[in-house]
Design an enzyme around this catalytic site. Sequence first.
Site, PDB file in Angstrom:
ATOM      1  N   ARG A   7      90.760  73.821  -8.804  1.00  0.00           N
ATOM      2  CA  ARG A   7      89.342  74.028  -9.154  1.00  0.00           C
ATOM      3  C   ARG A   7      88.506  74.446  -7.953  1.00  0.00           C
ATOM      4  O   ARG A   7      87.586  75.256  -8.092  1.00  0.00           O
ATOM      5  CB  ARG A   7      88.775  72.757  -9.764  1.00  0.00           C
ATOM      6  CG  ARG A   7      89.419  72.473 -11.112  1.00  0.00           C
ATOM      7  CD  ARG A   7      88.587  71.506 -11.884  1.00  0.00           C
ATOM      8  NE  ARG A   7      89.251  71.137 -13.127  1.00  0.00           N
ATOM      9  CZ  ARG A   7      88.907  70.099 -13.857  1.00  0.00           C
ATOM     10  NH1 ARG A   7      87.908  69.325 -13.472  1.00  0.00           N
ATOM     11  NH2 ARG A   7      89.526  69.831 -14.978  1.00  0.00           N
ATOM     12  N   ASP A  66      74.524  64.246 -19.439  1.00  0.00           N
ATOM     13  CA  ASP A  66      75.751  64.446 -18.675  1.00  0.00           C
ATOM     14  C   ASP A  66      75.358  64.829 -17.253  1.00  0.00           C
ATOM     15  O   ASP A  66      74.278  65.379 -17.015  1.00  0.00           O
ATOM     16  CB  ASP A  66      76.609  65.562 -19.296  1.00  0.00           C
ATOM     17  CG  ASP A  66      78.069  65.494 -18.863  1.00  0.00           C
ATOM     18  OD1 ASP A  66      78.905  65.035 -19.665  1.00  0.00           O
ATOM     19  OD2 ASP A  66      78.366  65.888 -17.710  1.00  0.00           O
TER      20      ASP A  66
HETATM   21  C1  LIG Z   1      85.988  63.806 -20.850  1.00  0.00           C
HETATM   22  S1  LIG Z   1      84.271  64.114 -21.046  1.00  0.00           S
HETATM   23  C2  LIG Z   1      83.891  63.039 -22.415  1.00  0.00           C
HETATM   24  C3  LIG Z   1      83.006  63.706 -23.445  1.00  0.00           C
HETATM   25  C4  LIG Z   1      82.722  62.862 -24.682  1.00  0.00           C
HETATM   26  N1  LIG Z   1      82.050  61.648 -24.360  1.00  0.00           N
HETATM   27  C5  LIG Z   1      83.981  62.580 -25.442  1.00  0.00           C
HETATM   28  O1  LIG Z   1      84.461  61.451 -25.440  1.00  0.00           O
HETATM   29  O2  LIG Z   1      84.533  63.504 -26.052  1.00  0.00           O
HETATM   30  C6  LIG Z   1      83.583  63.218 -19.654  1.00  0.00           C
HETATM   31  C7  LIG Z   1      82.191  63.671 -19.260  1.00  0.00           C
HETATM   32  O3  LIG Z   1      81.643  62.721 -18.350  1.00  0.00           O
HETATM   33  C8  LIG Z   1      80.820  63.416 -17.436  1.00  0.00           C
HETATM   34  N2  LIG Z   1      80.612  62.573 -16.244  1.00  0.00           N
HETATM   35  C9  LIG Z   1      81.509  62.255 -15.281  1.00  0.00           C
HETATM   36  N3  LIG Z   1      80.945  61.461 -14.349  1.00  0.00           N
HETATM   37  C10 LIG Z   1      79.662  61.272 -14.746  1.00  0.00           C
HETATM   38  C11 LIG Z   1      78.575  60.545 -14.185  1.00  0.00           C
HETATM   39  N4  LIG Z   1      78.692  59.855 -13.055  1.00  0.00           N
HETATM   40  N5  LIG Z   1      77.396  60.578 -14.852  1.00  0.00           N
HETATM   41  C12 LIG Z   1      77.264  61.274 -16.005  1.00  0.00           C
HETATM   42  N6  LIG Z   1      78.258  61.983 -16.574  1.00  0.00           N
HETATM   43  C13 LIG Z   1      79.452  61.984 -15.942  1.00  0.00           C
HETATM   44  C14 LIG Z   1      81.561  64.710 -17.176  1.00  0.00           C
HETATM   45  O4  LIG Z   1      80.722  65.732 -16.691  1.00  0.00           O
HETATM   46  C15 LIG Z   1      82.169  65.013 -18.556  1.00  0.00           C
HETATM   47  O5  LIG Z   1      81.386  65.934 -19.289  1.00  0.00           O
END
Ligand SMILES: C[S@@+](CC[C@H](N)C(=O)[O-])C[C@H]1O[C@@H](n2cnc3c(N)ncnc32)[C@H](O)[C@@H]1O
Length: 290
Positions: free
Chosen positions: A51, A161
Amino acid sequence: MATLAPGTSASPLPEGAPVLGDAEFGRVARIMQDDARIHLTEVKKTLVHSRLSRRLRLHGLASFKAYLDLVESNTEERRQMVTALTTNHTHFFREDHHFDHLREHLLPRLKSDPNRSPVRIWSSACSSGEEVYTIAMCLLGDDRSKAQWMNGRDVKLLATDLSEPVVNATREALYAESTVAPVPAAYRDLWMRREEGGYRMVEAARALVTARVLNLFHEWPMRMRYDAIFCRNVMIYFDDTAKAELEAKLVNMLKPEGFLYIGHSERLIGPAAEKMVSCGNTIYRLADGR
Ligand SMILES: C[S@@+](CC[C@H](N)C(=O)[O-])C[C@H]1O[C@@H](n2cnc3c(N)ncnc32)[C@H](O)[C@@H]1O
């Protein structure tokens, strides 16, 4: 001769490709921990390499050391790096037992509330919005008449997010046909409109949703309490200290009897675990007298 990507024996790198050494991986891991509380372990080295190689190319840099020097002196690139290293996998009706629970337990409660209180639901790591629009469709129903309970009610869904591109995608609410496949036809026909490039959520669904960039470990500006919070498939990226801290804050944002939905491989730890009652697989309700 091809060199091997660090941390793997299976991904040969083109000759001359920058190598991500342990020192630079350590710098990346520290920034991810400091800025997002994301805990990167050695097994993620190949992913980080792939990435961030794109970011190196974009800036015309020949080494990860030069790139990390840039990141450490440039706030915007630092933000871009953190965003590039988030994993945004999601889909409509993911872990659909959560939405069965929402329809069977939360929705009747909201509909029958004699005080017609504001309804607030938070998708707290929303990625590109499939989660929050699944919630929206469950509230709206699979028949237009089922959405009538919302008339004159104050219903708002917050989607947040860390990553700006996915928050923008949530606002756009345009999904490729393949992405829409898990959506039952009755919901799709009512709440999505076919457009070039896929399906867009209709205005009635989009109007329910406010999408914002929010790092879960920064200050939360919200003053309202939530009927339900979805915090799914994000805590897996945090260490136990960060998880316990976040879960305690989430619990404090719930209304009495509010529900917390977490991802299939996540669990409640720390003080949050004592305040919540399990009411299904990865579903919790705020116990009385928190
Ligand atoms: C795998 S996705 C999950 C999406 C959804 N909640 C689901 O279960 O399908 C994880 C998300 O968490 C976000 N994320 C990671 N660290 C974070 C943080 N410290 N604060 C807010 N969002 C975060 C990422 O950008 C990503 O979009």
